[in-house]
Design a protein around this motif. Sequence first.
Motif, mmCIF file in Angstrom:
data_model
loop_
_atom_site.group_PDB
_atom_site.id
_atom_site.type_symbol
_atom_site.label_atom_id
_atom_site.label_comp_id
_atom_site.label_asym_id
_atom_site.label_seq_id
_atom_site.Cartn_x
_atom_site.Cartn_y
_atom_site.Cartn_z
ATOM 1 N N UNK A 157 -22.733 57.067 76.638
ATOM 2 C CA UNK A 157 -22.287 56.657 77.968
ATOM 3 C C UNK A 157 -22.856 55.294 78.339
ATOM 4 N N UNK A 158 -21.977 54.386 78.693
ATOM 5 C CA UNK A 158 -22.356 53.059 79.163
ATOM 6 C C UNK A 158 -21.864 52.899 80.603
ATOM 7 N N UNK A 159 -22.754 52.552 81.529
ATOM 8 C CA UNK A 159 -22.319 52.421 82.932
ATOM 9 C C UNK A 159 -21.359 51.254 83.119
ATOM 10 N N UNK A 160 -20.458 51.417 84.069
ATOM 11 C CA UNK A 160 -19.510 50.352 84.406
ATOM 12 C C UNK A 160 -20.167 49.330 85.326
ATOM 13 N N UNK A 161 -19.633 48.128 85.329
ATOM 14 C CA UNK A 161 -20.125 47.107 86.243
ATOM 15 C C UNK A 161 -19.743 47.422 87.678
ATOM 16 N N UNK A 162 -20.346 46.699 88.640
ATOM 17 C CA UNK A 162 -20.107 46.957 90.059
ATOM 18 C C UNK A 162 -18.632 46.814 90.428
ATOM 19 N N UNK A 163 -17.915 45.937 89.723
ATOM 20 C CA UNK A 163 -16.515 45.691 90.038
ATOM 21 C C UNK A 163 -15.662 46.927 89.806
ATOM 22 N N UNK A 164 -16.083 47.789 88.864
ATOM 23 C CA UNK A 164 -15.257 48.944 88.479
ATOM 24 C C UNK A 164 -15.842 50.278 88.934
ATOM 25 N N UNK A 165 -16.947 50.263 89.673
ATOM 26 C CA UNK A 165 -17.625 51.513 90.011
ATOM 27 C C UNK A 165 -16.828 52.399 90.958
ATOM 28 N N UNK A 166 -15.918 51.831 91.726
ATOM 29 C CA UNK A 166 -15.156 52.621 92.695
ATOM 30 C C UNK A 166 -13.741 52.938 92.222
ATOM 31 N N UNK A 167 -13.503 52.809 90.908
ATOM 32 C CA UNK A 167 -12.182 53.132 90.366
ATOM 33 C C UNK A 167 -12.002 54.653 90.342
ATOM 34 N N UNK A 168 -11.032 55.155 91.066
ATOM 35 C CA UNK A 168 -10.789 56.599 91.139
ATOM 36 C C UNK A 168 -10.357 57.138 89.775
#
Length: 705
Positions: A660-671
Amino acid sequence: MLEQISSVFLEEANELLDNLEEQLLILEETPTEMETIGAVFRAMHTIKGSSAMFGFNAISEFTHEVESAMDQVRNGIVPVTNELIDLMLKARDHIRFMLEAGQEITPEITQTSQTLILAFKTYVATNGGLPSEDAPVSAEPSAPAKPAKPAEPASTYRIKFRPSKKILQNGTRPELLVKELSEMGTATVVAFYDSLPQLSKLNAEECYFSWDVILTTQKSENDIKDVFIFLDPDSSFTVEKVELNPDENHRIGEILIDRNDISKNEIDSVMQEHKQLGQILIEKQLVSNQQIKSALAEQQHFKAINNDNLPSGASSAQSSIRVSSEKLDSLVDLIGELVTFNARLEQLAIEKDLPVLKNLSEQSNRLAVSLRDTSLEIRMLPIGTLFTRFRRTVRDLSEQLGKQVDLVIEGAETELDKTVVDKLNDPLLHLIRNSVDHGIELPVERIAYKKPPKGTVTLSAKHQAGAVVIEIADDGNGLDKEAIRKKGIEKKLISENDNLSDSEIFHLIFQPGFSTAKQVSSISGRGVGMDVVKKDVLSLGGSISIESQPKKGTRFILKIPLTLAIIDGMLTQIGSTKYIIPVNTISECLFFESSGKKSSDSLFPHALVHGKDVPCIDLRKFFKTPEPNSQKKELVTINSQDGLTGIIVDKILGSHQTVIKPLGKLYQNCTGISNSTILGDGSVALILDVYKLADLIISKEAGKK
């Protein structure tokens, strides 16, 4: 080296303080439980000795006074009351504060120490206790301060005490003599009652018992004989120093010979028979059952002494070591890189189509999976280590608010990744504070509602479909749906014409700055916290839902993934983009077959699965994939808390170990997207948030009704 030893002391001291808080809260509920009182005393005794050894003299001196008070509690002189528990908890907090301060003891810390010491002395004096200088603390083995002089070597003695039948009539209590002997060192006591008559013939004024005592002590033989100085002439005792080497393992035969119970020739003659020695000797009436019983006790005594003299950990087959969480995190990161490397190796083996390379790839894959599972098991902790911290929170809050609240913990043995456990502390703490403050009513109000005056907050955990479900439930007022709706309209979060379900109304409390409290208190009412709770839970890849009934209570349900590091995933494809679905959430994979049920929204079709209608979501339409549509669609069914749902994809590619690799802030709210991973060819695949997708399907179905 000294700093490393000190850090070990600090770690162990903090662990002792955590356990001490739990023991004190248990003691408050069972104030006469001697085992708990002893545990509290031993914790203080150990902290005192260890802190003196490592130069934390301020802690040692303060803890000595607390220990003196607990020693009088342990001896039954001073009672356990709520006042004492309050003082002990304050002392525990003060010791932790001093540990954090280290050697920098400020005048404020000294003043607090003196105030608490005075409070303990006052409590002891007003409850029938003795001043600390008149009540020396009992010595118990732990981590003592440096001794003033070397201890004398211990010797082992056999003591045979044969009281007369008339000893009780002289006012002598033989059991107290045996107790005095046992307190002189490490003792094994064997009681004999062969002469005890039937109940109808028993005379209460006569003694029918005798004792053998095996005593290892630093006292002299004369000290032991002084115990029997006032013994009546008809009673007898013998004190014999054991000449056997206590550091060796001795057989029963050797002990019986040394005790002059039997000769060596008699032992040699019976050893030829293939039976247990004790059984043969009793059958041949060479020794009595009483003599065998005493010899066995002496053998066990030597074994116990040997184990106590071994270095720490040497007497136990099972050992453990402390490892810092940073090292475990580094290990899991390296294993994650190994998994990614192994995926590249597997991709290369497929491309080159070399049998040798394929065999190496399969072997490497097995080793990586085994190493991954082992490393993740090391990081797993029972969630009870987190839950027990909240007992103190509930106790202090309920006293502050004038309420009566019980915290019930269920499923404390449920295991979760240490990283997840650490990150759950703040959201759970806030939810519990809300349950006590907003949920549980005052005793007067509860009685008016025909409820027991004491409210209950239940904290539970259980495994479900590869995740952990944590529930925080109270039997209080429940959420005021109308008040939340009005506040939502007032803050322009919703309009008056919106037709919202109960769940949608309840979820308004997670909006920043949202609060229905009529006045702000030191605990809550500012609208800060619930939005952070939701943010923290979502950051863990989890979800949160609310159930509430008026006057019956509220339930917050958190779904949290087991680990944040490596998972088994199912690799799927939509167009040219690849997606990962966590395997532990999957029920089955099959071709999509429409159930024929019409839907107003083509995004949410229905599938036919084993004759049953299953609501689904079409990810191609959900993610608005531009590539041409495939002729056949495939279906992955998901086990969610609300039932079976389906996810429609173009193609299912197969299982995949997923780092698991965390997403950047730009994509954190992608439903519908939780995290990402790197595939063997270096490309990125997105990990689906299946619980969020399932919630969308269930919400759509609920809206139709």
